[in-house]
Design an enzyme around this catalytic site. Structure first.
Site, PDB file in Angstrom:
ATOM      1  N   GLU A  73      40.127  -1.527   6.424  1.00 52.32           N
ATOM      2  CA  GLU A  73      40.213  -0.944   7.760  1.00 52.32           C
ATOM      3  C   GLU A  73      38.868  -1.183   8.428  1.00 52.32           C
ATOM      4  OE1 GLU A  73      41.471   3.194   7.533  1.00 52.32           O
ATOM      5  OE2 GLU A  73      43.033   2.672   6.084  1.00 52.32           O
TER       6      GLU A  73
ATOM      7  N   GLU B 193      43.328   5.530   0.044  1.00 49.17           N
ATOM      8  CA  GLU B 193      42.513   6.747   0.000  1.00 49.17           C
ATOM      9  C   GLU B 193      43.040   7.789  -0.980  1.00 49.17           C
ATOM     10  OE1 GLU B 193      42.235   7.277   4.426  1.00 49.17           O
ATOM     11  OE2 GLU B 193      40.141   6.892   4.030  1.00 49.17           O
TER      12      GLU B 193
END
Lengths: 321, 629
Positions: B536, B468
């Protein structure tokens, strides 16, 4: 009691309740409190208060993230404040309405029947309101069948859950059940293995924020064992057993020391009060837990519970000797 | 050289005096030491250190590194251990926003323009706590005559070190080993090591992982005696041919020291214990060997067969001066033209979890026992893959995964979440590293540390650029770096999804987080550019993990679906003595009066913080078992 009529139920036509008795059981259906007030088996009381309709589940992290609890908050109030508005009695197929004095003056101390049925009608504390009926039927040997009929109503938000909860006066020693291993939900039960499981005490699942927990799907039988009571004259330490069994479809249940609303407000396990009761809830409808994310995505569509359609479920309680 | 405090403010300074990263092998003096499991070339400095805590850089003690500085009034601290868990600093959990949210206004230097440098942003800050550590040590007798290095396995987030008052170096990158040469300043008898650890530096902008924010020396510290001929680096390239039968092993060694008349014996034993290579070569600074094998035993999740390499260095008197063992494996990882990824010819199924290093007692200072428990839980529940979210883990974890057959996505220590996503929305106006030149070297260095340390582990199938951190030339450069040094693994980065502009320049896979099964299906049904994986998915916060079937069924439908990594393995919560009952209870974000916090978002595991499995694990176990490939 007439000793020759052991298979039949003895009926006590009270002024505030209906008593139904047999060799090892004594049930008291309250006309005031909205349900079964006493479930006495082999001398042990199994109810602290009358069974309550259960609409709320303690918000899961996924429920919070998807704003489900906000959208369905009406059911939180309904879980707390829904009341019975009427009760009718049916004995051996005959509708008796509410047989209190003077209506019951015609009865004696020696009344018997093969089957007794009481229908409690509830109006949910929601806007709009809807009707839920809880029908208790006692048949030979004290088998107590319970049916819950929920009437769907357009405009009501989705149900968090639909069940009937039994709060028992003291903490159970444990329970055994025939169903799936572990804690299961409709969208998380494929890994559960069918079997008979013994659980000691009323364990909580230690989610860091207490939330909906302890569900057991696809159950055919549940036996709660309890050796304590609140009866000051009862010095027995004998373990009492109470068995819930499948009637038509398997049921889901949880057995915890707290109600959903007690759990709802705790941010940590240690904030929950000392365990004092046993809360057994038998569920006809269980919402999935979801899992795609915890910040908006709802539970997948098959695992929602519409409040706009009818739901019915049943199960039985057997006063095992 | 003298230490400069302003390095804290400068993203272009992240390593001073630090030795180049190298493979994570251990050097022993003899084969007997290997059997005993302890190298006499290593002397641990773990234990009780002297410690002074300062709330700000301005309040720190000046010259504490001087030999004559009196540390009588210092406290004790345990190393390894977080400063906050020893109650010097406040514990804080926060997810995406920077830990100073709402308290201090900061922008990353250079992010809004080449002149936006913000001198003093950390070096003069009011929230930058400082840990001043002192350790005195006397070298073990058997270190005499050796050069001595020091290895810090993990220090968060920026540290300066001195030996006997002399500046040794400066290091950022909390999760990679930092090694320095102490030799020039060592003295006979007692030596004084001083380490100054700052909670924040510009590294804070790229270490914004979803975790408790700690500081301090939280992994082990060791002194290393360097043998007269040292094996600095081992680089193994085991290659399996397309027939999945024959293979080639290339061995690259980097040696240092007096190589005169020195030889290196290199042996390899196969998994059955048979010696399949035994070669002695003249020692040189760089040794490069290769050997072909007709019949290699393959390493896989189901059968993690490992070969044993042994390097033995002999001096001119044929005496052993150093021995290095290293276990490695042969496996063939292929991404084909149809976007199928196979390992040893079998479609790769990543039945994985993301794993933060976590202990409810030690925080990110996890013990070997806890790691072993994790491997056991993986094996019991058919978990075959792990993503080291979101930083390099403790070194032993990699070897454990090799032995247990756990497929690994090895993530680089990079997350700049707060710079580009705010309250869930993409807002990259001050994103770093982006394409900002001043933020290039630091992220490349992190990639290099990750690669160099762990390049020999068969468990690693993917190099992950980080987590991220949005997109730009700098992450592209990281991808190119990994590609340039390693053609046996795939690269991974999820930032391509956040902005498609660099999609074709990095990541061998389409990676997303928390995509719905329908969205994945949609991607894979429409001429996908890449194989798909969930870096994820299945957010296991509280009572969750419903609807797993809809993900695993994608394996049946698409050869190009690689599965993924559940978020995540273990709740982040800490044992605390309840202030009311005196009992041990688990506390989470926000429970330490810290604000801003993301509260219970710290608990997303399939096991609780104390490693008790959550009920949902039976579902994971079932589906991962059913789709084990």
């Amino acid at each position: 009691m007439d000793a020759t009529i052991t298979n039949q139920l003895q009926i006590v036509y009270g002024d505030g309740s209906l008593g139904v008795q047999g060799e090892n059981f004594h049930y008291l259906f309250s006309y005031e409190k909205g349900g079964l007030e006493s479930l006495n088996v082999n001398g042990k009381e199994w109810l602290y208060r009358v069974p309550k309709l259960t609409f709320w589940r303690a918000t899961t992290d996924n429920d919070r993230g998807s704003h489900f609890s906000t959208k369905s908050a009406a059911w939180f109030g309904a879980d707390m404040f829904t009341e019975a508005t009427s009760v009718t009695v049916n004995v051996d197929g005959k509708e008796l309405g509410l047989p209190i004095a003077p209506e019951n003056n015609r009865f004696s101390a020696n009344e018997h029947a093969d089957s007794v049925s009481l229908t409690y009608t509830f109006l949910t504390a929601t806007t709009p309101e809807t009707t839920v009926k809880v029908i208790y039927t006692v048949v030979a040997n004290g088998q107590l069948n319970i049916q819950v009929d929920y009437t769907g109503k357009a405009g009501l938000p989705e149900l968090p859950t639909l069940g009937l909860r039994f709060v028992m006066p003291t903490v159970a020693d444990g329970y055994s059940y025939a169903g799936l291993s572990g804690e299961t939900y409709p969208d998380r039960m494929t890994g559960g293995q069918i079997g008979t499981y013994e659980v000691s005490g009323l364990p909580l699942t230690p989610y860091i924020v207490p939330q909906e927990m302890g569900m057991h799907m696809q159950t055919s039988s549940l036996t709660v064992s309890r050796s304590t009571s609140l009866n000051n004259a009862d010095t027995s330490t004998e373990v009492g057993l109470l068995t819930f069994k499948q009637l038509n479809e398997p049921f889901a249940f949880s057995a915890l020391p707290y109600t959903a609303i007690e759990i709802e407000n705790a941010t940590h396990i240690e904030e929950l009060p000392v365990s004092r009761r046993t809360v057994v809830t038998i569920y006809g409808e269980v919402r999935g837990v979801g899992g795609i994310d915890s910040w908006g995505t709802d539970v997948q569509p098959p695992y929602h519970i519409s409040a706009e359609t009818d739901h019915t479920f049943d199960f039985t309680i057997q006063p095992t000797k | 050289m003298t230490a400069k405090l302003e390095w804290l403010d400068d993203p272009t300074v992240f390593r001073v005096g630090k030795l180049p990263a190298h493979s994570d092998h251990t050097v022993y003096r003899s084969a007997a030491e290997i059997t005993q499991g302890e190298s006499s070339l290593i002397s641990s400095l773990d234990g009780t250190w002297r410690f002074h805590f300062a709330k700000t850089p301005a309040e720190r003690l000046l010259n504490f590194e001087d030999v004559n500085f009196n540390t009588e009034n210092f406290d004790d601290i345990q190393v390894p251990g977080h400063i906050e868990l020893q109650n010097f600093g406040q514990i804080q959990y926060i997810n995406t926003l920077y830990p100073w949210e709402g308290k201090i206004y900061r922008r990353p230097p250079y992010a809004l323009g080449p002149d936006k440098t913000y001198p003093g942003i950390f070096s003069e800050a009011s929230d930058n706590t400082v840990g001043q550590y002192v350790k005195t040590f006397t070298l073990p007798e058997n270190f005499s005559g050796h050069d001595v290095h020091i290895q810090f396995d993990g220090v968060e987030e920026a540290m300066y070190i001195w030996l006997n008052g002399q500046f040794i170096g400066y290091s950022e990158d909390s999760f990679s080993r930092a090694e320095f040469d102490l030799t020039p300043y060592l003295v006979a008898g007692e030596n004084k090591l001083a380490v100054e650890v700052f909670k924040y530096s510009t590294a804070a902008f790229i270490e914004d992982q979803d975790m408790f924010r700690f500081s301090g020396i939280f992994r082990s510290v060791n002194l290393i005696a360097i043998p007269q001929v040292n094996v600095v680096d081992v680089h193994l390239k085991p290659v399996v041919a397309a027939d999945l039968h024959s293979g080639d092993l290339s061995i690259g060694l980097t040696l240092a020291g007096d190589l005169t008349d020195t030889t290196a014996q290199i042996t390899v034993n196969n998994p059955r214990g048979e010696t399949v290579l035994d070669r002695t070569v003249t020692a040189e600074q760089h040794i490069q060997l290769s050997e072909a094998f007709d019949d290699v035993a393959l390493w896989s999740h189901r059968q993690p067969d490992l070969y044993e390499l042994m390097i033995t260095i002999f001096d001119s008197d044929k005496q052993i001066v150093a021995v290095v063992p290293y276990n490695f494996g042969f496996r063939r990882l292929v991404k084909d033209d149809d976007n199928r990824v196979t390992i040893n010819g079998v479609l790769l199924h990543l039945n994985g979890v993301n794993r933060h290093e976590w202990s409810p007692v030690g925080g990110r200072n996890v013990t070997l026992d806890e790691m072993e428990t994790d491997i056991e839980i993986f094996k019991e529940n058919n978990i075959n893959a792990v993503r080291t979210s979101h930083y390099p883990n403790q070194i032993p974890w990699y070897g454990m995964c090799d032995e247990a057959g756990i497929y690994m996505m090895a993530e680089t220590n990079l997350e700049s979440h707060g710079s580009w996503q705010k309250m869930g929305a993409v807002e990259p106006s001050y994103n770093i590293p982006g394409s900002i030149p001043e933020w290039l070297d630091v992220v490349l260095d992190r990639a290099k540390s990750n690669f160099e340390q762990f390049k020999n582990h068969p468990s690693i199938l993917f190099w992950s650029l980080g987590n991220e951190s949005y997109t730009g030339d700098n992450t592209v450069a990281m991808d190119q770096y990994f590609k340039s040094v390693d053609d046996s693994r795939l690269t991974h980065y999820e930032g391509i999804f956040q902005n498609r502009v660099d999609e074709d320049r990095m990541s061998d896979v389409e990676s997303r987080m928390y995509a719905s099964p329908a969205d994945i299906k949609d991607y894979l049904s429409n001429n996908p550019k890449k194989p798909y994986l969930n870096c994820e998915y299945m957010h296991s916060m509280g009572n969750s993990v419903g609807g797993f079937d809809e993900y695993v069924q994608l394996y049946d439908e698409f050869d190009t679906y690689l599965g993924g990594f559940i978020w995540d393995y273990i709740d982040q919560a800490l044992y605390v003595t309840d202030e009311v009952t005196g009992k041990q209870v688990l506390r989470y974000g926000g429970d330490f009066d810290e604000r801003h916090s993301d509260y219970e978002f710290s608990g997303d595991g399939i096991v609780f913080a104390n490693r008790q499995p959550k009920p949902a694990i039976q579902e994971v176990s079932y589906y991962y078992g059913r789709y084990d490939n």
